[in-house]
Design a protein around this motif. Structure first.
Motif, PDB file in Angstrom:
ATOM      1  N   ALA A 360       0.834  -1.212   0.000  1.00 16.21           N
ATOM      2  CA  ALA A 360       0.000   0.000   0.000  1.00 16.21           C
ATOM      3  C   ALA A 360       0.863   1.254   0.000  1.00 16.21           C
ATOM      4  N   LEU A 361       2.049   1.166   0.621  1.00 14.75           N
ATOM      5  CA  LEU A 361       2.920   2.349   0.696  1.00 14.75           C
ATOM      6  C   LEU A 361       3.339   2.845  -0.681  1.00 14.75           C
ATOM      7  N   ALA A 362       3.488   1.898  -1.610  1.00 15.17           N
ATOM      8  CA  ALA A 362       3.996   2.270  -2.929  1.00 15.17           C
ATOM      9  C   ALA A 362       2.884   2.490  -3.948  1.00 15.17           C
ATOM     10  N   ALA A 363       1.644   2.231  -3.548  1.00 15.88           N
ATOM     11  CA  ALA A 363       0.548   2.315  -4.520  1.00 15.88           C
ATOM     12  C   ALA A 363       0.372   3.754  -5.002  1.00 15.88           C
ATOM     13  N   GLY A 364      -0.002   3.894  -6.255  1.00 12.07           N
ATOM     14  CA  GLY A 364      -0.399   5.209  -6.752  1.00 12.07           C
ATOM     15  C   GLY A 364       0.718   6.078  -7.276  1.00 12.07           C
ATOM     16  N   SER A 365       1.966   5.710  -7.017  1.00 22.28           N
ATOM     17  CA  SER A 365       3.044   6.540  -7.568  1.00 22.28           C
ATOM     18  C   SER A 365       3.851   5.701  -8.550  1.00 22.28           C
ATOM     19  N   GLU A 366       4.702   6.360  -9.326  1.00 18.55           N
ATOM     20  CA  GLU A 366       5.555   5.587 -10.228  1.00 18.55           C
ATOM     21  C   GLU A 366       6.480   4.721  -9.358  1.00 18.55           C
ATOM     22  N   PRO A 367       6.873   3.546  -9.830  1.00 17.32           N
ATOM     23  CA  PRO A 367       7.643   2.668  -8.947  1.00 17.32           C
ATOM     24  C   PRO A 367       9.002   3.268  -8.590  1.00 17.32           C
ATOM     25  N   ARG A 368       9.242   3.424  -7.311  1.00 17.26           N
ATOM     26  CA  ARG A 368      10.535   3.935  -6.857  1.00 17.26           C
ATOM     27  C   ARG A 368      11.247   2.908  -5.989  1.00 17.26           C
ATOM     28  N   GLN A 369      10.517   1.899  -5.574  1.00 16.32           N
ATOM     29  CA  GLN A 369      11.121   0.887  -4.702  1.00 16.32           C
ATOM     30  C   GLN A 369      11.639  -0.287  -5.520  1.00 16.32           C
ATOM     31  N   ILE A 370      12.742  -0.845  -5.036  1.00 16.88           N
ATOM     32  CA  ILE A 370      13.250  -2.102  -5.587  1.00 16.88           C
ATOM     33  C   ILE A 370      13.253  -3.113  -4.445  1.00 16.88           C
ATOM     34  N   LEU A 371      12.581  -4.230  -4.630  1.00 20.68           N
ATOM     35  CA  LEU A 371      12.609  -5.312  -3.632  1.00 20.68           C
ATOM     36  C   LEU A 371      13.502  -6.416  -4.190  1.00 20.68           C
ATOM     37  N   THR A 372      14.399  -6.941  -3.356  1.00 21.55           N
ATOM     38  CA  THR A 372      15.395  -7.905  -3.857  1.00 21.55           C
ATOM     39  C   THR A 372      15.308  -9.252  -3.131  1.00 21.55           C
ATOM     40  N   PRO A 373      14.181  -9.959  -3.246  1.00 20.44           N
ATOM     41  CA  PRO A 373      14.067 -11.227  -2.516  1.00 20.44           C
ATOM     42  C   PRO A 373      14.832 -12.371  -3.179  1.00 20.44           C
ATOM     43  N   HIS A 374      15.473 -13.212  -2.349  1.00 23.74           N
ATOM     44  CA  HIS A 374      15.891 -14.510  -2.871  1.00 23.74           C
ATOM     45  C   HIS A 374      14.695 -15.442  -2.726  1.00 23.74           C
ATOM     46  N   GLU A 375      14.876 -16.698  -3.131  1.00 21.31           N
ATOM     47  CA  GLU A 375      13.761 -17.652  -3.164  1.00 21.31           C
ATOM     48  C   GLU A 375      12.966 -17.669  -1.845  1.00 21.31           C
ATOM     49  N   GLY A 376      13.681 -17.774  -0.716  1.00 23.90           N
ATOM     50  CA  GLY A 376      13.012 -17.880   0.586  1.00 23.90           C
ATOM     51  C   GLY A 376      12.253 -16.611   0.928  1.00 23.90           C
ATOM     52  N   GLU A 377      12.888 -15.460   0.678  1.00 22.03           N
ATOM     53  CA  GLU A 377      12.225 -14.179   0.985  1.00 22.03           C
ATOM     54  C   GLU A 377      11.017 -13.964   0.084  1.00 22.03           C
ATOM     55  N   PHE A 378      11.136 -14.393  -1.163  1.00 22.47           N
ATOM     56  CA  PHE A 378      10.001 -14.259  -2.083  1.00 22.47           C
ATOM     57  C   PHE A 378       8.803 -15.022  -1.534  1.00 22.47           C
ATOM     58  N   ALA A 379       9.066 -16.241  -1.047  1.00 30.73           N
ATOM     59  CA  ALA A 379       7.967 -17.072  -0.525  1.00 30.73           C
ATOM     60  C   ALA A 379       7.353 -16.454   0.730  1.00 30.73           C
ATOM     61  N   ARG A 380       8.155 -15.699   1.483  1.00 29.38           N
ATOM     62  CA  ARG A 380       7.594 -15.050   2.677  1.00 29.38           C
ATOM     63  C   ARG A 380       6.643 -13.915   2.297  1.00 29.38           C
ATOM     64  N   LEU A 381       6.988 -13.178   1.261  1.00 34.38           N
ATOM     65  CA  LEU A 381       6.193 -11.992   0.915  1.00 34.38           C
ATOM     66  C   LEU A 381       5.048 -12.326  -0.047  1.00 34.38           C
ATOM     67  N   PHE A 382       5.268 -13.370  -0.864  1.00 36.54           N
ATOM     68  CA  PHE A 382       4.258 -13.738  -1.873  1.00 36.54           C
ATOM     69  C   PHE A 382       3.979 -15.242  -1.775  1.00 36.54           C
TER      70      PHE A 382
END
Ligand SMILES: NC(=O)C1=CN([C@@H]2O[C@H](COP(=O)(O)OP(=O)(O)OC[C@H]3O[C@@H](n4cnc5c(N)ncnc54)[C@H](OP(=O)(O)O)[C@@H]3O)[C@@H](O)[C@H]2O)[C@@H](O)CC1
Ligand SMILES: Nc1ncnc2c1ncn2[C@@H]1O[C@H](COP(=O)(O)OP(=O)(O)O)[C@@H](O)[C@H]1O
Ligand SMILES: [K+]
Length: 501
Positions: A360-382
């Motif tokens: 929600a923090l990033a919604a509505g604006s042009e993308p400024r964030q970069i998220l860098t998950p490895h496999e395990g972190e990806f599974a935690r967030l998605f």
């Protein structure tokens, strides 16, 4: 025939099929392409498997099998000992594959009758881009029998069993020594584990007009400077350090400072004009003793952070490496919403229980964030995307970027970079020795430096992943994360040469 792998564009199986149809409609019949494909396979077989006592061509029911018939005929004309084994009955073949079969004028035997012998070289033309489900049991058995005897395999287009879109193994797959593909590689050649199953890949153009192929290549490319070099600032003589951006990196507590220090050093080497390590008070001394060119500044609490951002003196930030998971981290991310920022490691894990709050923090604006998950972190967030076995890494990364309103760097040997607008790149220059402690911290620093220099998030992330791989190649096997940092400037030099082309 000229073969090269220099073009970065990829065709998904669906795009390849559409390009085939358009080529056919433009007056170049598919049978013509198939002949060129089969000749390229035969040439590759003769060039690389001169020791073969016999070429055993395994042909499937579609056009991949058609390429096999053409290759078999060409090999026979060249004087080689060839036998053909066919899935199903020849009468069931249709279209160009049927024509190729008729031209081959040769008896074909069944798959089940084939007993591999040492000295056989397999030409695998069972399934290519048209693989649509797990391979049937008779193919699994064949793959097992070939593997047991250890016959080398030359794959036509893709090793049978490898999904051309996802690179996944559909039930079982041949481990090829070499693969000849046509027009352009498919994502399955670059994604893991497909990349490993392909062995050495060569590309045969086969006469499809490039303009047609390129028009259809819309989904994904290889992460190559051509995809983003226009966004890179080639430094002019009149630059100064503030123009090159000020990167903030957030340190963890006194016994967890190493990761952020590596991130900060990497950011400086990667071209940020200034880098400041933002340190909690109890870690300031440790950090100050360890850093020289990187500045250290005490950030005691949220108030300090807000004032720092408000001062307008920092251009981008990296948070996560060694920071410690908890409310403190989440509050810093909230206070930095809509700022150009890399969220790595703990900054991803900290939102595992409440990902929507982060998105929600990033919604509505042009993308400024970069998220860098490895496999395990990806599974935690998605977790739902990670668990969905019907989609591959490209689709996972794409949906994650849309959901997070952020650029996703989905790390691994085949790092995928995805933008919320659907842009996708697959990285392929990373050596295996990048899998070492601290390597991800270095990547976060390079990405942060790119953001600090004003490069848009997708290009910043893609360039960082490429530079990281290039630095890894220069540092060589046995490198540590510190060695990697020292090789960033040489990788940058290469990048700038690309940019001047
Ligand atoms: N421009 C180019 O690149 C050119 C590419 N060319 C070549 O064409 C190839 C693509 O040809 P293609 O579309 O006919 O697909 P292909 O891989 O032969 O398989 C389809 C057949 O397999 C079947 N089938 C699928 N999965 C199955 C399973 N698990 N188990 C059992 N059956 C299965 C499927 O049956 P269906 O799914 O319809 O029931 C259908 O019969 C490409 O890889 C390249 O080699 C050149 O010839 C020309 C230019
Ligand atoms: N087998 C591999 N081949 C190439 N690169 C790899 C491989 N495994 C990991 N990497 C890369 O190494 C980096 C490791 O990052 P990460 O998993 O965050 O490690 P750490 O937390 O130890 O820094 C990522 O950029 C990843 O893409
Ligand atoms: K094949």
């Amino acid at each position: 025939m000229k073969m090269s792998l220099t073009d970065p564009f990829l065709l998904t199986p669906a795009e390849a099929a559409a390009a085939d149809r358009e080529t056919d409609a433009s007056g170049i019949p598919i049978f013509h392409l198939m002949q060129q494909a089969g000749f390229a396979v035969a040439a590759e077989a003769l060039r690389h498997f001169a020791q073969a006592e016999r070429f055993v061509v395994l042909c499937g029911p579609g056009n991949n099998g058609g390429d096999g018939f053409v290759a078999a005929s060409a090999l026979r004309r060249a004087g080689a000992n060839v036998s053909i084994h066919l899935a199903g009955r020849p009468e069931e073949l249709t279209g160009a594959a049927r024509l190729a079969w008729l031209e081959a004028q040769t008896p074909a035997q069944s798959f089940s009758s084939y007993q591999p012998h040492p000295g056989d070289v397999i030409i695998d033309a069972i399934f290519g881009a048209g693989l649509s489900r797990d391979v049937p049991p008779e193919v699994t058995d064949l793959i097992t029998r070939v593997r047991e005897v250890g016959c080398p395999v030359l794959a036509v287009d893709l090793p049978s069993g490898i999904d051309g879109l996802t690179g996944q193994v559909r039930g079982a797959a041949f481990q090829a020594q070499r693969t000849v593909t046509f027009v352009a590689r498919k994502p399955g050649h670059v994604l893991m584990p497909g990349r490993i199953y392909c062995g050495e890949i060569s590309l045969a153009p086969i006469g499809m007009p490039t303009r047609i192929a390129r028009r259809h290549a819309r989904t994904v490319s290889v992460n190559d400077p051509r995809a983003w070099k226009a966004a890179i600032n080639v430094q002019q003589g009149d630059t100064h350090k503030y123009k090159r951006g000020h990167l903030a990196v957030f340190s963890g507590g006194p016994s967890h400072t190493g990761a952020a220090r590596m991130t900060a050093s990497a950011g400086l080497c990667a071209g940020a004009g200034l880098v400041t390590l933002a340190s909690p008070p109890d870690a300031t001394l440790v950090n100050a003793c360890a850093m020289t060119a990187v500045m250290v500044r005490e950030i005691a609490d949220l108030q300090d952070l807000k004032m720092w951002w408000a001062s307008g003196k920092i251009s981008a930030a990296v948070i996560g490496p060694g920071f410690g998971v908890g409310e403190g981290l989440r509050s810093y991310v909230h206070a930095s919403a809509a700022r150009p920022m890399v969220l790595d490691a703990d900054a991803i894990t900290a939102f595992a229980e409440r990902p929507d709050e982060l998105f929600a923090l990033a919604a509505g604006s042009e993308p400024r964030q970069i998220l860098t998950p490895h496999e395990g972190e990806f599974a935690r967030l998605f977790p739902d995307l990670a668990a969905d076995k019907t989609i591959g890494k490209l689709e996972r990364a794409k949906r994650a970027a849309e959901r997070a309103h952020a650029v996703i760097v989905y790390k691994g040997a085949d790092t995928v970079i995805a933008a919320p607008d659907g842009r996708l790149l697959i990285n392929e220059n990373a050596p295996a020795w990048l899998a070492t402690a601290g390597s991800g911290d270095v990547l976060a620093g390079i990405a942060g430096a790119n953001l600090a220099q004003g490069i848009p998030a997708f290009e910043a992330a893609a360039a960082a992943v490429w530079l990281h791989g290039e630095a890894g190649n220069k540092a060589g096997v046995g490198m540590t994360a510190e060695d990697l940092i020292r090789h960033i400037p040489a990788a940058l030099e290469d990048l700038l040469s690309w940019c001047r082309l």
